[in-house]
Design a protein around this motif. Structure first.
Motif, PDB file in Angstrom:
ATOM      1  N   ALA A   1       0.856  -1.234  -0.122  1.00  0.00           N
ATOM      2  CA  ALA A   1      -0.127   0.260   0.082  1.00  0.00           C
ATOM      3  C   ALA A   1       1.013   1.376   0.127  1.00  0.00           C
ATOM      4  N   PRO A   2       1.719   1.286   0.871  1.00  0.00           N
ATOM      5  CA  PRO A   2       2.666   2.681   1.088  1.00  0.00           C
ATOM      6  C   PRO A   2       3.537   2.686  -0.209  1.00  0.00           C
ATOM      7  N   MET A   3       3.785   1.510  -0.670  1.00  0.00           N
ATOM      8  CA  MET A   3       4.750   1.448  -1.620  1.00  0.00           C
ATOM      9  C   MET A   3       4.087   2.191  -3.094  1.00  0.00           C
ATOM     10  N   LYS A   4       2.637   1.765  -3.164  1.00  0.00           N
ATOM     11  CA  LYS A   4       2.024   2.118  -4.497  1.00  0.00           C
ATOM     12  C   LYS A   4       2.010   3.473  -4.256  1.00  0.00           C
ATOM     13  N   SER A   5       1.561   4.253  -3.299  1.00  0.00           N
ATOM     14  CA  SER A   5       1.691   5.758  -3.139  1.00  0.00           C
ATOM     15  C   SER A   5       2.991   6.337  -3.493  1.00  0.00           C
ATOM     16  N   ILE A   6       4.123   5.691  -2.872  1.00  0.00           N
ATOM     17  CA  ILE A   6       5.423   6.251  -3.150  1.00  0.00           C
ATOM     18  C   ILE A   6       5.748   6.190  -4.737  1.00  0.00           C
ATOM     19  N   VAL A   7       5.533   5.123  -5.297  1.00  0.00           N
ATOM     20  CA  VAL A   7       5.792   4.890  -6.687  1.00  0.00           C
ATOM     21  C   VAL A   7       4.865   5.725  -7.667  1.00  0.00           C
ATOM     22  N   LEU A   8       3.758   5.992  -7.229  1.00  0.00           N
ATOM     23  CA  LEU A   8       2.741   7.047  -8.157  1.00  0.00           C
ATOM     24  C   LEU A   8       3.445   8.374  -7.986  1.00  0.00           C
ATOM     25  N   HIS A   9       3.656   8.813  -6.708  1.00  0.00           N
ATOM     26  CA  HIS A   9       4.210  10.172  -6.368  1.00  0.00           C
ATOM     27  C   HIS A   9       5.513  10.312  -6.945  1.00  0.00           C
ATOM     28  N   ALA A  10       6.351   9.260  -7.008  1.00  0.00           N
ATOM     29  CA  ALA A  10       7.499   9.551  -7.604  1.00  0.00           C
ATOM     30  C   ALA A  10       7.703   9.494  -9.245  1.00  0.00           C
ATOM     31  N   LEU A  11       6.744   8.758  -9.718  1.00  0.00           N
ATOM     32  CA  LEU A  11       6.577   8.801 -11.231  1.00  0.00           C
ATOM     33  C   LEU A  11       6.131  10.059 -11.671  1.00  0.00           C
ATOM     34  N   ALA A  12       4.970  10.758 -10.949  1.00  0.00           N
ATOM     35  CA  ALA A  12       4.438  11.712 -11.381  1.00  0.00           C
ATOM     36  C   ALA A  12       5.283  13.228 -11.161  1.00  0.00           C
ATOM     37  N   HIS A  13       6.174  13.068 -10.465  1.00  0.00           N
ATOM     38  CA  HIS A  13       7.059  14.204 -10.069  1.00  0.00           C
ATOM     39  C   HIS A  13       8.585  14.227 -10.357  1.00  0.00           C
ATOM     40  N   ASP A  14       8.748  12.932 -10.800  1.00  0.00           N
ATOM     41  CA  ASP A  14      10.275  12.695 -11.215  1.00  0.00           C
ATOM     42  C   ASP A  14      11.066  12.652  -9.944  1.00  0.00           C
ATOM     43  N   LEU A  15      10.787  12.213  -8.801  1.00  0.00           N
ATOM     44  CA  LEU A  15      11.537  12.242  -7.676  1.00  0.00           C
ATOM     45  C   LEU A  15      12.568  11.238  -7.364  1.00  0.00           C
ATOM     46  N   ILE A  16      12.465  10.127  -8.088  1.00  0.00           N
ATOM     47  CA  ILE A  16      13.378   9.126  -8.027  1.00  0.00           C
ATOM     48  C   ILE A  16      14.125   8.808  -9.543  1.00  0.00           C
ATOM     49  N   PRO A  17      15.365   8.807  -9.553  1.00  0.00           N
ATOM     50  CA  PRO A  17      15.935   8.256 -11.119  1.00  0.00           C
ATOM     51  C   PRO A  17      15.399   7.057 -11.447  1.00  0.00           C
ATOM     52  N   GLU A  18      15.598   6.039 -10.665  1.00  0.00           N
ATOM     53  CA  GLU A  18      14.972   4.768 -10.867  1.00  0.00           C
ATOM     54  C   GLU A  18      14.460   3.900  -9.817  1.00  0.00           C
ATOM     55  N   ILE A  19      13.497   3.055 -10.144  1.00  0.00           N
ATOM     56  CA  ILE A  19      12.746   2.544  -9.036  1.00  0.00           C
ATOM     57  C   ILE A  19      12.557   1.184  -9.285  1.00  0.00           C
ATOM     58  N   PHE A  20      12.978   0.106  -8.319  1.00  0.00           N
ATOM     59  CA  PHE A  20      12.791  -1.414  -8.324  1.00  0.00           C
ATOM     60  C   PHE A  20      11.830  -1.771  -7.280  1.00  0.00           C
ATOM     61  N   LEU A  21      10.477  -1.984  -7.577  1.00  0.00           N
ATOM     62  CA  LEU A  21       9.401  -2.518  -6.777  1.00  0.00           C
ATOM     63  C   LEU A  21       9.521  -4.041  -6.656  1.00  0.00           C
ATOM     64  N   TYR A  22       9.635  -4.541  -5.504  1.00  0.00           N
ATOM     65  CA  TYR A  22       9.596  -5.995  -5.252  1.00  0.00           C
ATOM     66  C   TYR A  22       8.384  -6.234  -4.504  1.00  0.00           C
ATOM     67  N   HIS A  23       7.488  -7.169  -4.770  1.00  0.00           N
ATOM     68  CA  HIS A  23       6.282  -7.517  -3.830  1.00  0.00           C
ATOM     69  C   HIS A  23       6.185  -9.055  -3.719  1.00  0.00           C
ATOM     70  N   GLY A  24       6.347  -9.435  -2.229  1.00  0.00           N
ATOM     71  CA  GLY A  24       6.522 -10.764  -2.066  1.00  0.00           C
ATOM     72  C   GLY A  24       5.167 -11.482  -1.456  1.00  0.00           C
ATOM     73  N   GLY A  25       4.625 -12.522  -1.857  1.00  0.00           N
ATOM     74  CA  GLY A  25       3.632 -13.208  -1.388  1.00  0.00           C
ATOM     75  C   GLY A  25       3.907 -14.592  -1.434  1.00  0.00           C
ATOM     76  N   ARG A  26       3.223 -15.572  -0.671  1.00  0.00           N
ATOM     77  CA  ARG A  26       3.233 -16.811  -0.794  1.00  0.00           C
ATOM     78  C   ARG A  26       2.890 -17.895  -1.773  1.00  0.00           C
ATOM     79  N   GLY A  27       1.842 -17.386  -2.718  1.00  0.00           N
ATOM     80  CA  GLY A  27       1.480 -17.720  -3.784  1.00  0.00           C
ATOM     81  C   GLY A  27       0.705 -16.598  -4.629  1.00  0.00           C
ATOM     82  N   GLN A  28       0.144 -17.051  -5.845  1.00  0.00           N
ATOM     83  CA  GLN A  28      -0.404 -16.192  -6.762  1.00  0.00           C
ATOM     84  C   GLN A  28      -1.634 -15.491  -6.087  1.00  0.00           C
TER      85      GLN A  28
END
Length: 339
Positions: A219-246
């Protein structure tokens, strides 16, 4: 009766009632104090009392020892003033970041849908704006009770009237089994307060960032990603999301579309207990496989405490300094489920 509580800089003060925590009084006045959980479990809001009398309230000894109490240390989220006070936060206050005052708001449920195994998306349309910073959270009141639960905003900070939350069911939980997964319906009124929390993207950064989320830590990562991409705040972003299964992953197509649209954003879901066409294994292992060194990067971690701890250790092995690792651990569900 209200008491004047002041920071030892001689410039900032607030009025606190006898039944109001020091932290609550400062945040409502627009005076920022470092804090994370607001439940007395993390200790990030510790302050030294230089003058005045107070009540420790519900401060647990696991967080605030007797030695600290004898030295005049309090948890600002639990302590209550009994006279005018002068205090000094133990954590450094970054005055370069503009924080929004905490406020009480209400709204109605606009969306309530199942998005993953035992996980629901809750969207609340507010009656008034609640500005926040990417990564912060709000406290929601469980209707008909005096219980509050903390959930991170998943939407971009530009959306101040429609707040999105991702909520995992806690067996026996008053807020989940007793409300959101039982009787909550679209149109119901919800009261909340916020914004709260020290975790998030508060300013532009020059270094690439690794974001590691476990479960609804997305949840907070989604907010961070959307904000960073909209305002060019981070030069490159790698988002990892872990779960047990699909069944535990969600918003997969949403992030895949962002990945295709933005060359500097990379989405990498990982499954720990199920083989599939993409990455399998612990999310921290996937990160270690991808990076021989994380020097010159930063990291944002959110999820269960064990995952956050493992991710922090893994990144340290890849030479990412702790000062550039920002963490948000879930409050242990088993401790609060029966409240």
């Amino acid at each position: 009766m209200a008491f004047k509580i002041s920071l030892n800089d001689g410039e900032r003060s607030a009025l606190a009632s006898a039944d109001q925590s020091l932290l609550d009084a400062f945040l409502r006045e627009g005076i920022w104090l470092p804090h994370n959980c607001t439940q007395g479990t993390c200790g990030s809001c510790k302050c030294r009392v230089d003058a005045g009398s107070f009540d420790h309230g519900g401060s647990p000894f696991e967080t605030l020892t007797q030695e600290e109490r004898d030295a005049g240390i309090v948890l600002a989220c639990q302590a209550h003033a009994q006279s005018d006070m002068l205090i000094e936060p133990l954590a450094e206050i970054d005055d370069s970041v503009t924080h929004h005052p905490m406020r009480d708001v209400s709204g109605r449920i606009a969306v309530l849908e199942d998005i993953a195994r035992d996980t629901r998306r809750l969207v609340i349309e507010l009656d008034a704006e609640m500005p926040f910073l990417a990564g912060q959270y709000a406290e929601l009141n469980v209707p008909g009770t005096d219980v509050w639960r903390q959930y991170s905003m998943a939407n971009a900070p530009s959306e101040t009237r429609g707040l999105e939350f991702h909520i995992k069911r806690t067996p026996g939980g008053l807020a989940t089994d007793g409300w959101l997964f039982k009787s909550a319906s679209v149109g119901d009124q919800v009261n909340m307060k916020g914004p709260l929390g020290n975790f998030g993207l508060f300013e532009a950064q020059d270094d690439p960032a690794i974001l590691i989320a476990g479960g609804t830590g997305l949840a907070p990562m989604k907010s961070i990603v959307l904000h960073a991409l909209a305002h060019d705040l981070i030069p490159e972003i790698f988002l990892y999301h872990g779960g047990r299964g699909q069944a535990d992953l969600y918003d997969v197509e949403f992030f895949r579309a962002l990945d295709a649209e933005h060359p500097r954003f990379h989405y990498r879901p990982c499954l720990s207990e199920e083989a599939w066409q993409e990455r399998s294994g612990m999310v921290t292992d996937c990160v270690l496989e991808d990076f021989s060194s994380c020097k010159g990067m930063s990291a944002y971690l959110c999820g269960p405490p064990a995952m956050v701890d493992a991710a922090g250790k893994a990144l340290k092995r890849r030479r990412l300094p702790p000062r550039r690792t920002f963490k948000e651990e879930f409050t242990e569900a088993a401790k609060i489920a029966a409240e």
